[in-house]
Scaffold this motif. Sequence first.
Motif, PDB file in Angstrom:
ATOM      1  N   TYR A  55       0.824  -1.206   0.000  1.00  0.00           N
ATOM      2  CA  TYR A  55       0.000   0.000   0.000  1.00  0.00           C
ATOM      3  C   TYR A  55       0.863   1.262   0.000  1.00  0.00           C
ATOM      4  N   LEU A  56       1.878   1.273   0.850  1.00  0.00           N
ATOM      5  CA  LEU A  56       2.754   2.439   0.919  1.00  0.00           C
ATOM      6  C   LEU A  56       3.500   2.641  -0.392  1.00  0.00           C
ATOM      7  N   GLY A  57       4.060   1.555  -0.924  1.00  0.00           N
ATOM      8  CA  GLY A  57       4.803   1.650  -2.173  1.00  0.00           C
ATOM      9  C   GLY A  57       3.955   2.145  -3.326  1.00  0.00           C
ATOM     10  N   SER A  58       2.717   1.679  -3.402  1.00  0.00           N
ATOM     11  CA  SER A  58       1.835   2.069  -4.508  1.00  0.00           C
ATOM     12  C   SER A  58       1.300   3.485  -4.352  1.00  0.00           C
ATOM     13  N   ASN A  59       1.472   4.067  -3.173  1.00  0.00           N
ATOM     14  CA  ASN A  59       0.986   5.425  -2.925  1.00  0.00           C
ATOM     15  C   ASN A  59       2.113   6.449  -2.798  1.00  0.00           C
ATOM     16  N   GLY A  60       3.280   6.103  -3.304  1.00  0.00           N
ATOM     17  CA  GLY A  60       4.369   7.072  -3.359  1.00  0.00           C
ATOM     18  C   GLY A  60       5.150   7.267  -2.087  1.00  0.00           C
ATOM     19  N   VAL A  61       4.984   6.356  -1.123  1.00  0.00           N
ATOM     20  CA  VAL A  61       5.747   6.448   0.124  1.00  0.00           C
ATOM     21  C   VAL A  61       6.993   5.580   0.008  1.00  0.00           C
ATOM     22  N   GLN A  62       8.150   6.137   0.326  1.00  0.00           N
ATOM     23  CA  GLN A  62       9.400   5.398   0.289  1.00  0.00           C
ATOM     24  C   GLN A  62       9.507   4.532   1.547  1.00  0.00           C
ATOM     25  N   VAL A  63       9.774   3.250   1.360  1.00  0.00           N
ATOM     26  CA  VAL A  63       9.850   2.312   2.477  1.00  0.00           C
ATOM     27  C   VAL A  63      11.306   1.996   2.795  1.00  0.00           C
ATOM     28  N   VAL A  64      11.676   2.210   4.051  1.00  0.00           N
ATOM     29  CA  VAL A  64      13.045   1.950   4.520  1.00  0.00           C
ATOM     30  C   VAL A  64      13.031   0.816   5.527  1.00  0.00           C
ATOM     31  N   SER A  65      14.052  -0.022   5.489  1.00  0.00           N
ATOM     32  CA  SER A  65      14.210  -1.058   6.507  1.00  0.00           C
ATOM     33  C   SER A  65      15.645  -1.581   6.475  1.00  0.00           C
ATOM     34  N   GLY A  66      15.885  -2.647   7.228  1.00  0.00           N
ATOM     35  CA  GLY A  66      17.247  -3.144   7.361  1.00  0.00           C
ATOM     36  C   GLY A  66      17.604  -4.315   6.486  1.00  0.00           C
ATOM     37  N   MET A  67      16.724  -4.673   5.550  1.00  0.00           N
ATOM     38  CA  MET A  67      16.962  -5.762   4.607  1.00  0.00           C
ATOM     39  C   MET A  67      17.120  -7.120   5.294  1.00  0.00           C
ATOM     40  N   ALA A  68      16.689  -7.219   6.551  1.00  0.00           N
ATOM     41  CA  ALA A  68      16.774  -8.484   7.278  1.00  0.00           C
ATOM     42  C   ALA A  68      15.690  -9.437   6.806  1.00  0.00           C
ATOM     43  N   ARG A  69      15.822 -10.697   7.156  1.00  0.00           N
ATOM     44  CA  ARG A  69      14.751 -11.645   6.847  1.00  0.00           C
ATOM     45  C   ARG A  69      13.542 -11.311   7.720  1.00  0.00           C
ATOM     46  N   GLY A  70      12.400 -11.800   7.342  1.00  0.00           N
ATOM     47  CA  GLY A  70      11.196 -11.511   8.115  1.00  0.00           C
ATOM     48  C   GLY A  70      10.541 -10.212   7.673  1.00  0.00           C
ATOM     49  N   ILE A  71      10.016  -9.476   8.649  1.00  0.00           N
ATOM     50  CA  ILE A  71       9.228  -8.266   8.384  1.00  0.00           C
ATOM     51  C   ILE A  71       9.969  -7.269   7.504  1.00  0.00           C
ATOM     52  N   ASP A  72      11.244  -7.018   7.783  1.00  0.00           N
ATOM     53  CA  ASP A  72      12.025  -6.038   7.011  1.00  0.00           C
ATOM     54  C   ASP A  72      11.952  -6.321   5.511  1.00  0.00           C
ATOM     55  N   GLY A  73      12.460  -7.485   5.143  1.00  0.00           N
ATOM     56  CA  GLY A  73      12.558  -7.836   3.735  1.00  0.00           C
ATOM     57  C   GLY A  73      11.208  -7.996   3.056  1.00  0.00           C
ATOM     58  N   ILE A  74      10.228  -8.526   3.800  1.00  0.00           N
ATOM     59  CA  ILE A  74       8.893  -8.728   3.228  1.00  0.00           C
ATOM     60  C   ILE A  74       8.268  -7.392   2.847  1.00  0.00           C
ATOM     61  N   SER A  75       8.340  -6.418   3.756  1.00  0.00           N
ATOM     62  CA  SER A  75       7.735  -5.108   3.487  1.00  0.00           C
ATOM     63  C   SER A  75       8.450  -4.401   2.343  1.00  0.00           C
ATOM     64  N   GLN A  76       9.758  -4.518   2.282  1.00  0.00           N
ATOM     65  CA  GLN A  76      10.512  -3.864   1.216  1.00  0.00           C
ATOM     66  C   GLN A  76      10.208  -4.479  -0.148  1.00  0.00           C
ATOM     67  N   SER A  77      10.170  -5.796  -0.190  1.00  0.00           N
ATOM     68  CA  SER A  77       9.864  -6.484  -1.453  1.00  0.00           C
ATOM     69  C   SER A  77       8.463  -6.118  -1.938  1.00  0.00           C
ATOM     70  N   ALA A  78       7.507  -6.065  -1.003  1.00  0.00           N
ATOM     71  CA  ALA A  78       6.125  -5.740  -1.372  1.00  0.00           C
ATOM     72  C   ALA A  78       6.018  -4.321  -1.913  1.00  0.00           C
ATOM     73  N   ALA A  79       6.751  -3.393  -1.295  1.00  0.00           N
ATOM     74  CA  ALA A  79       6.720  -1.995  -1.742  1.00  0.00           C
ATOM     75  C   ALA A  79       7.229  -1.872  -3.175  1.00  0.00           C
ATOM     76  N   MET A  80       8.313  -2.569  -3.481  1.00  0.00           N
ATOM     77  CA  MET A  80       8.885  -2.477  -4.824  1.00  0.00           C
ATOM     78  C   MET A  80       8.052  -3.237  -5.849  1.00  0.00           C
ATOM     79  N   LYS A  81       7.461  -4.348  -5.436  1.00  0.00           N
ATOM     80  CA  LYS A  81       6.590  -5.099  -6.330  1.00  0.00           C
ATOM     81  C   LYS A  81       5.387  -4.253  -6.744  1.00  0.00           C
ATOM     82  N   ALA A  82       4.974  -3.355  -5.834  1.00  0.00           N
ATOM     83  CA  ALA A  82       3.838  -2.470  -6.108  1.00  0.00           C
ATOM     84  C   ALA A  82       4.250  -1.243  -6.910  1.00  0.00           C
ATOM     85  N   GLY A  83       5.527  -1.170  -7.281  1.00  0.00           N
ATOM     86  CA  GLY A  83       5.999  -0.056  -8.097  1.00  0.00           C
ATOM     87  C   GLY A  83       6.645   1.071  -7.311  1.00  0.00           C
ATOM     88  N   GLY A  84       6.813   0.880  -5.993  1.00  0.00           N
ATOM     89  CA  GLY A  84       7.397   1.920  -5.165  1.00  0.00           C
ATOM     90  C   GLY A  84       8.898   1.794  -5.019  1.00  0.00           C
TER      91      GLY A  84
END
Length: 219
Positions: A55-84
């Motif tokens: 949702y954040l990625g598709s609405n122009g919000v930049q998503v930052v995290s630590g690239m760790a496994r779990g929540i970090d990586g999942i949220s980042q991958s989802a943001a970019m998959k949505a075009g963010g």
Amino acid sequence: YDEGYPKRLLSLGDHPFGLFYIGSLPSEELPVVSVIGARECSEYGWRCAEDFGSYLGSNGVQVVSGMARGIDGISQSAAMKAGGKSFGILGCGVDICYPKENRKLYETLKIQGGILSEYLPKTEAKANLFPARNRIISGICDLLLVVEARKKSGTYITVCQALEQGREIYAVPGRITDGLSDGCNRLIIDGAGIAADPEVIMEALCFQGKFRKEGILHR
């Protein structure tokens, strides 16, 4: 002192003297939300991380995290998959993919965002480097979102740093019987915003002046 140095970090008393990066740096013109949480997340946490990240990625919000496994990586991958765009802050050199299992995410970040670190290239990941790394994750954002966390976890280090930096904190609520939701529920009790759905985060960013109310895209 470089013109491109992230302005959000300049407000920190202990901001990094310099940053190494691959790809690009977060835009000063767009809002930034840092998403953090458990490495060994539950199915509930996984789904929430995907939902919020997308949702954040598709609405122009930049998503930052630590690239760790779990929540970090999942949220980042989802943001970019949505075009963010997404940005990974590492506790090692930017030329080192850590953890190795997130190689696909690492390569995608180079194209759809960036990889940042204050450590010299070739610096190996060590446990004592991550607490300092976490202050950048919290310091470079407008809002910190905790998706899933235990009461005593590394996530709390980042939360404490965010509080010291004056960042707004939101947490995804969970069932009181789930240990992985203990940390989030406690944060809400202590005053964190309730991230009942992704639109709550967008509303908070609007309140900060990062978006106009009419500019929000709804599902």
